[in-house]
Design an enzyme around this catalytic site. Structure first.
Site, mmCIF file in Angstrom:
data_model
loop_
_atom_site.group_PDB
_atom_site.id
_atom_site.type_symbol
_atom_site.label_atom_id
_atom_site.label_comp_id
_atom_site.label_asym_id
_atom_site.label_seq_id
_atom_site.Cartn_x
_atom_site.Cartn_y
_atom_site.Cartn_z
ATOM 1 N N GLY A 16 11.112 15.095 5.976
ATOM 2 C CA GLY A 16 9.720 15.518 5.779
ATOM 3 C C GLY A 16 8.774 14.465 5.253
ATOM 4 C CG ASN A 18 6.109 11.034 9.813
ATOM 5 O OD1 ASN A 18 5.169 10.250 9.874
ATOM 6 N ND2 ASN A 18 7.352 10.698 10.132
ATOM 7 C CG MET A 94 15.506 16.431 14.002
ATOM 8 S SD MET A 94 14.728 15.002 14.778
ATOM 9 C CE MET A 94 16.184 14.221 15.497
ATOM 10 N NE ARG A 95 16.863 24.205 16.339
ATOM 11 C CZ ARG A 95 18.181 24.318 16.453
ATOM 12 N NH1 ARG A 95 18.727 24.637 17.600
ATOM 13 N NH2 ARG A 95 18.954 24.137 15.404
ATOM 14 C CG LEU A 97 9.616 23.303 20.238
ATOM 15 C CD1 LEU A 97 8.296 22.639 19.876
ATOM 16 C CD2 LEU A 97 9.836 24.559 19.392
ATOM 17 C CG ASN A 111 6.732 14.792 18.417
ATOM 18 O OD1 ASN A 111 7.183 15.099 17.312
ATOM 19 N ND2 ASN A 111 7.418 14.020 19.260
ATOM 20 C CG HIS A 113 9.021 9.106 20.061
ATOM 21 N ND1 HIS A 113 10.210 9.819 20.025
ATOM 22 C CD2 HIS A 113 9.305 7.936 20.679
ATOM 23 C CE1 HIS A 113 11.159 9.111 20.610
ATOM 24 N NE2 HIS A 113 10.639 7.967 21.016
ATOM 25 C CG ASP A 149 10.282 12.033 22.784
ATOM 26 O OD1 ASP A 149 9.750 12.801 21.962
ATOM 27 O OD2 ASP A 149 11.456 11.630 22.677
ATOM 28 C CD GLU A 178 7.632 7.403 12.285
ATOM 29 O OE1 GLU A 178 7.623 8.634 12.188
ATOM 30 O OE2 GLU A 178 8.681 6.744 12.440
HETATM 31 C C1 GRF Z 1 10.352 10.217 12.131
HETATM 32 O O1 GRF Z 1 10.772 8.900 12.409
HETATM 33 C C2 GRF Z 1 9.632 10.812 13.320
HETATM 34 O O2 GRF Z 1 8.926 9.874 14.060
HETATM 35 C C3 GRF Z 1 10.768 11.359 14.145
HETATM 36 O O3 GRF Z 1 11.694 11.848 13.211
HETATM 37 C C4 GRF Z 1 11.543 11.148 11.979
HETATM 38 C C5 GRF Z 1 11.293 12.199 10.940
HETATM 39 O O4 GRF Z 1 11.213 11.659 9.652
HETATM 40 N N1 GRF Z 1 10.286 12.329 15.098
HETATM 41 P P1 GRF Z 1 10.558 12.506 8.488
HETATM 42 O O5 GRF Z 1 11.293 13.840 8.451
HETATM 43 O O6 GRF Z 1 9.112 12.678 8.805
HETATM 44 O O7 GRF Z 1 10.778 11.705 7.234
#
Ligand code: GRF
Length: 235
Positions: A16, A18, A94-95, A97, A111, A113, A149, A178
């Protein structure tokens, strides 16, 4: 009077960081979105505690509690309705949709990436980037479409790949980028400066100087790069 802030829900599965960057950005009342909830498919996601500690409502919707992938996404959609979500931000969700869910939220769901799309879709982007020997890597915020993606790109930030990088050093550098890029992209979207237009992102309301910005490959010898300068908005 300012436009009402867009109600945004973040979907996570883990750490979490981001999500925290978005919550922190939205703590400024001038930021055009309000983070009204965080949904996790993982009951033990670290991000849940972080969201709660910042006063954001959280909800766990675990795949194991639903008979099918469709039922799981229907439950997420129902929770989004309860939160009154206008924007969905995936942040390490991580799933994959379901197409029904994605089509319902298409144009309103974004999203992040950890690679410069369309290169390195999928997982393990940093190891694959190192294996490929690329010298510039980075991250992308894009609209979510059914193909993984693959949706229209909103914004990207580039970082150098240093000669002695390994996966931990490179992923840490990209992650820092990010955390700068995602709030910037969410802001542009919420302000109506970017919108999904077919398979492209349409840009509007940019000053001439912004629209003419170009990305420069940072010097590979420099650890710190000026991400403001590198975050590229591509009209
Ligand atoms: C990040 O690198 C994001 O780009 C990818 O998964 C990672 C998640 O990290 N989709 P966090 O949970 O935001 O720390």
């Amino acid at each position: 009077m300012n436009a009402p802030r867009k109600r945004t829900v973040i979907l996570i599965s883990g750490r979490g960081s981001n999500m925290a960057a978005l919550i922190d950005a939205a703590a400024d009342p001038a930021f055009p979105t309000e983070i009204v909830g965080v949904i996790s498919d993982q009951p033990n996601a670290l991000g849940l505690g972080i969201a709660a500690s910042r006063g954001v409502a959280t909800k766990v919707i675990a795949r194991a509690d639903h008979a099918s992938k469709d039922a799981h996404d229907v439950a997420i959609d129902a929770a989004l309705a309860t939160f009154g979500a206008e924007i969905v931000a995936l942040a390490g969700y991580m799933r994959l949709l379901t197409t029904d869910f994605v089509e319902k939220w298409q144009g309103r769901m974004i999203n992040i990436h950890p690679a410069l799309l369309p290169s390195f879709k999928g997982l393990d982007t940093h190891s694959r980037a190192l294996d490929a020997g690329i010298r510039v890597h980075g991250c992308t915020v894009h609209f979510v479409t059914p193909a993984m993606d693959d949706g229209p790109i909103i914004a990207q930030a580039a970082v150098p790949v240093l000669i002695d990088d390994d996966e931990p050093t490179l992923s840490a550098r990209v992650l820092k980028a990010e955390h700068r890029l995602y709030p910037l992209a969410l802001k542009l979207f919420a302000e109506g400066k970017v919108r999904m237009d077919g398979n492209r992102t349409a840009f509007s309301g940019f000053a001439e100087t912004t629209s003419n910005d170009t990305v420069a490959a940072p010097s590979p010898a420099r650890e710190e790069v000026d991400l403001e300068q590198l975050a590229r908005i591509t009209p």
